[in-house]
Scaffold this motif. Structure first.
Motif, PDB file in Angstrom:
ATOM      1  N   PRO A 100       0.278   5.479  -0.765  1.00 44.32           N
ATOM      2  CA  PRO A 100      -0.665   6.532  -1.145  1.00 44.32           C
ATOM      3  C   PRO A 100      -0.178   7.298  -2.366  1.00 44.32           C
ATOM      4  O   PRO A 100       1.018   7.505  -2.546  1.00 44.32           O
ATOM      5  N   SER A 101      -1.104   7.695  -3.197  1.00 52.17           N
ATOM      6  CA  SER A 101      -0.787   8.489  -4.383  1.00 52.17           C
ATOM      7  C   SER A 101      -1.085   9.958  -4.096  1.00 52.17           C
ATOM      8  O   SER A 101      -1.799  10.623  -4.828  1.00 52.17           O
ATOM      9  N   VAL A 130      -0.024   3.038  -8.155  1.00 54.86           N
ATOM     10  CA  VAL A 130       0.368   4.247  -7.452  1.00 54.86           C
ATOM     11  C   VAL A 130       0.934   5.219  -8.483  1.00 54.86           C
ATOM     12  O   VAL A 130       1.537   4.797  -9.463  1.00 54.86           O
ATOM     13  N   ALA A 134      -4.099  -6.947  -6.967  1.00 51.49           N
ATOM     14  CA  ALA A 134      -4.396  -6.461  -5.614  1.00 51.49           C
ATOM     15  C   ALA A 134      -5.753  -6.941  -5.113  1.00 51.49           C
ATOM     16  O   ALA A 134      -6.467  -6.227  -4.432  1.00 51.49           O
ATOM     17  N   GLN A 143      -6.485   0.548  -5.496  1.00 55.70           N
ATOM     18  CA  GLN A 143      -5.228   0.297  -4.796  1.00 55.70           C
ATOM     19  C   GLN A 143      -4.332  -0.704  -5.510  1.00 55.70           C
ATOM     20  O   GLN A 143      -3.537  -1.412  -4.901  1.00 55.70           O
ATOM     21  N   VAL A 165      -5.653   3.228  -9.398  1.00 49.84           N
ATOM     22  CA  VAL A 165      -5.287   3.884  -8.135  1.00 49.84           C
ATOM     23  C   VAL A 165      -6.430   3.756  -7.137  1.00 49.84           C
ATOM     24  O   VAL A 165      -6.213   3.429  -5.966  1.00 49.84           O
ATOM     25  N   MET A 177       0.828  -1.193   0.000  1.00 46.90           N
ATOM     26  CA  MET A 177       0.000   0.000   0.000  1.00 46.90           C
ATOM     27  C   MET A 177       0.868   1.250   0.000  1.00 46.90           C
ATOM     28  O   MET A 177       1.730   1.411   0.837  1.00 46.90           O
ATOM     29  N   ILE A 191      -5.297  11.305  -4.898  1.00 46.66           N
ATOM     30  CA  ILE A 191      -6.223  10.269  -4.456  1.00 46.66           C
ATOM     31  C   ILE A 191      -7.570  10.395  -5.165  1.00 46.66           C
ATOM     32  O   ILE A 191      -8.145   9.408  -5.575  1.00 46.66           O
ATOM     33  N   THR A 221       1.086  -1.753  -7.648  1.00 51.10           N
ATOM     34  CA  THR A 221       1.494  -1.985  -6.266  1.00 51.10           C
ATOM     35  C   THR A 221       1.801  -3.450  -5.996  1.00 51.10           C
ATOM     36  O   THR A 221       2.247  -3.794  -4.915  1.00 51.10           O
TER      37      THR A 221
END
Length: 127
Positions: free
Chosen positions: A32-33, A122, A69, A119, A116, A30, A37, A51
């Protein structure tokens, strides 16, 4: 029952079947972008990567699906050219993905935004 279980465990294809079943289900690391987001902007300099290294594309006649994912994403056939470099575990500029697929930068950004949000990818300038 013990005899049947021993037979199943003795199958030489057991491990290969297990890994095939697990592909696409492995949850990625994980990341974060931030600050992207809510939306990935049509900025060709943004870098994109998946990811997880266990993403599985499936190219059909009318759709391309990507299992990554723990989710499955469905796209138009043209998306394969965007997804292929990402599945090959590369970090790629958004502009390069759009050029490779012959898509407008905004369309490539929309596709990446879906990944994104799920998830599975990224984005950032320093990846």
């Amino acid at each position: 029952m013990r005899k049947r279980l021993a037979e199943l465990l003795d199958d030489p294809e057991l491990i290969a079947r297990y890994w095939t079943a697990m592909d696409g289900q492995a949850v990625g690391r994980m990341m974060p972008s931030l600050p992207y987001i809510d939306a990935v902007p049509a900025d060709g300099g943004l870098r994109v990567r998946l990811t997880t290294a266990r993403a599985v594309p499936d190219v059909g006649e009318d759709t391309v699906t990507l299992s990554a994912a723990g989710s499955t994403f469905e796209f138009a056939p043209e998306a394969e050219a965007v997804l292929r470099p990402l599945v090959d575990a590369r970090t790629v500029d958004l502009a390069a993905l759009a050029d490779t697929a012959g898509l407008a930068l905004e369309d490539a950004a929309g596709l990446v935004q879906e990944l994104v949000a799920g998830q599975a990818a990224v984005v950032g300038s320093l990846l």
